[in-house]
Design a protein around this motif. Structure first.
Motif, PDB file in Angstrom:
ATOM      1  N   ALA A 124       0.750  -1.061   0.158  1.00 47.21           N
ATOM      2  CA  ALA A 124      -0.220  -0.147  -0.053  1.00 47.21           C
ATOM      3  C   ALA A 124       0.817   1.276  -0.023  1.00 47.21           C
ATOM      4  O   ALA A 124       0.761   2.151  -0.713  1.00 47.21           O
ATOM      5  N   TYR A 125       1.914   1.121   0.822  1.00 48.43           N
ATOM      6  CA  TYR A 125       2.800   2.510   0.783  1.00 48.43           C
ATOM      7  C   TYR A 125       3.239   2.839  -0.544  1.00 48.43           C
ATOM      8  O   TYR A 125       3.583   3.803  -1.165  1.00 48.43           O
ATOM      9  N   ARG A 126       4.167   1.509  -1.160  1.00 39.93           N
ATOM     10  CA  ARG A 126       4.610   1.687  -2.458  1.00 39.93           C
ATOM     11  C   ARG A 126       3.759   2.153  -3.518  1.00 39.93           C
ATOM     12  O   ARG A 126       4.114   3.139  -4.378  1.00 39.93           O
ATOM     13  N   ALA A 127       2.259   1.720  -3.477  1.00 40.04           N
ATOM     14  CA  ALA A 127       1.416   2.287  -4.318  1.00 40.04           C
ATOM     15  C   ALA A 127       0.893   3.778  -4.334  1.00 40.04           C
ATOM     16  O   ALA A 127       0.934   4.606  -5.154  1.00 40.04           O
ATOM     17  N   PHE A 129       2.555   6.012  -2.405  1.00 39.89           N
ATOM     18  CA  PHE A 129       3.392   7.071  -2.879  1.00 39.89           C
ATOM     19  C   PHE A 129       4.281   7.246  -3.431  1.00 39.89           C
ATOM     20  O   PHE A 129       5.485   7.738  -3.583  1.00 39.89           O
ATOM     21  N   ALA A 130       3.969   6.233  -4.682  1.00 37.55           N
ATOM     22  CA  ALA A 130       4.942   6.113  -5.949  1.00 37.55           C
ATOM     23  C   ALA A 130       6.347   5.772  -5.643  1.00 37.55           C
ATOM     24  O   ALA A 130       7.078   6.404  -6.007  1.00 37.55           O
ATOM     25  N   ALA A 131       6.488   4.835  -4.806  1.00 39.83           N
ATOM     26  CA  ALA A 131       7.687   4.426  -4.337  1.00 39.83           C
ATOM     27  C   ALA A 131       8.061   2.934  -4.534  1.00 39.83           C
ATOM     28  O   ALA A 131       7.805   2.317  -3.425  1.00 39.83           O
ATOM     29  N   PRO A 132       8.124   2.360  -5.643  1.00 35.75           N
ATOM     30  CA  PRO A 132       7.950   1.008  -5.947  1.00 35.75           C
ATOM     31  C   PRO A 132       9.062   0.136  -5.245  1.00 35.75           C
ATOM     32  O   PRO A 132       9.090  -0.991  -4.922  1.00 35.75           O
ATOM     33  N   GLY A 133      10.245   1.065  -4.990  1.00 32.87           N
ATOM     34  CA  GLY A 133      11.296   0.127  -4.239  1.00 32.87           C
ATOM     35  C   GLY A 133      11.448   0.407  -2.692  1.00 32.87           C
ATOM     36  O   GLY A 133      12.459  -0.129  -2.280  1.00 32.87           O
ATOM     37  N   ALA A 134      10.499   0.931  -2.320  1.00 36.54           N
ATOM     38  CA  ALA A 134      10.353   1.167  -0.719  1.00 36.54           C
ATOM     39  C   ALA A 134      10.638  -0.165  -0.137  1.00 36.54           C
ATOM     40  O   ALA A 134       9.688  -1.140  -0.181  1.00 36.54           O
ATOM     41  N   GLY A 135      11.471  -0.397   1.016  1.00 36.85           N
ATOM     42  CA  GLY A 135      11.276  -1.256   1.676  1.00 36.85           C
ATOM     43  C   GLY A 135      11.181  -1.276   3.355  1.00 36.85           C
ATOM     44  O   GLY A 135      11.048   0.106   3.542  1.00 36.85           O
ATOM     45  N   ILE A 136      11.105  -2.328   4.063  1.00 36.84           N
ATOM     46  CA  ILE A 136      10.924  -1.959   5.557  1.00 36.84           C
ATOM     47  C   ILE A 136      12.097  -1.229   6.162  1.00 36.84           C
ATOM     48  O   ILE A 136      13.079  -1.471   5.903  1.00 36.84           O
ATOM     49  N   GLY A 137      11.474  -0.376   7.131  1.00 34.54           N
ATOM     50  CA  GLY A 137      12.398   0.562   7.817  1.00 34.54           C
ATOM     51  C   GLY A 137      12.289   2.015   7.512  1.00 34.54           C
ATOM     52  O   GLY A 137      11.232   2.371   6.774  1.00 34.54           O
TER      53      GLY A 137
END
Length: 179
Positions: A124-127, A129-137
């Motif tokens: 949900a975060y990636r979609a 905020f348009a951040a496809p590479g976001a990882g945990i942390g």
């Protein structure tokens, strides 16, 4: 336990934010599920591990019941959702709805000015905020003036993170938010 009909009737209910100015951490779920809307409290479904992870990671002095969510601001904590619409499953939300939720969340961040925002749910975060590479942390960019942290979804359906691993991720955020 509510009946199927009672849960379906909860689709029209809103779950109120638990927010106050200048909180240390605001936890942001994806959206309310049917059980949560029926109960009227964030992360209320019995299989959800949010409250256990919150306590076991040291954010709360004891295990809170979802009905005690209003005690969180006294601890510098708050809870909101990315999207207010109640669904049976988070995957019922589209990218446009998630992006609109991100815009509304940014407005809440400007209003309440928490130090940290913790979003619970990588997809949900990636979609949103348009951040496809976001990882945990911790995330590299601020959301308004809040530092952002991505946590795994605490739903009992998230088999990728068992409770000990979930607690460790929450504890990493707690340590960062106290530094």
């Amino acid at each position: 336990m509510p009946t199927r009909g009672e849960l379906e009737a909860a689709r029209d209910r809103q779950v109120e934010d638990v927010l106050a100015p200048s909180l240390r951490v605001v936890f942001c779920g994806i959206n309310p599920g049917l059980y949560t809307a029926w109960a009227g409290h964030h992360f209320a479904r019995p299989g959800n591990r949010f409250w256990k992870a919150l306590h076991l990671s040291g954010f709360t002095p004891r295990l809170f019941h979802p009905s005690e969510q209003d005690r969180l601001p006294a601890l510098g904590l708050g809870v909101t959702n990315l999207v207010p619409r109640t669904t049976a499953r988070a995957d019922e939300l589209g990218v446009e709805e998630l992006a609109a939720g991100a815009a509304a969340l940014r407005a809440k961040l400007r209003r309440y000015r928490p130090a940290w925002l913790a979003v619970l749910g990588a997809g949900a975060y990636r979609a949103a905020f348009a951040a496809p590479g976001a990882g945990i942390g911790e995330q590299p960019e601020l959301l308004e003036d809040a530092r952002a942290w991505l946590l795994p979804n605490p739903s009992g359906l998230n088999a990728h993170y068992q409770l000990p691993a979930l607690v460790e991720e929450f504890a990493r955020l707690r340590r960062a938010s106290e530094a």
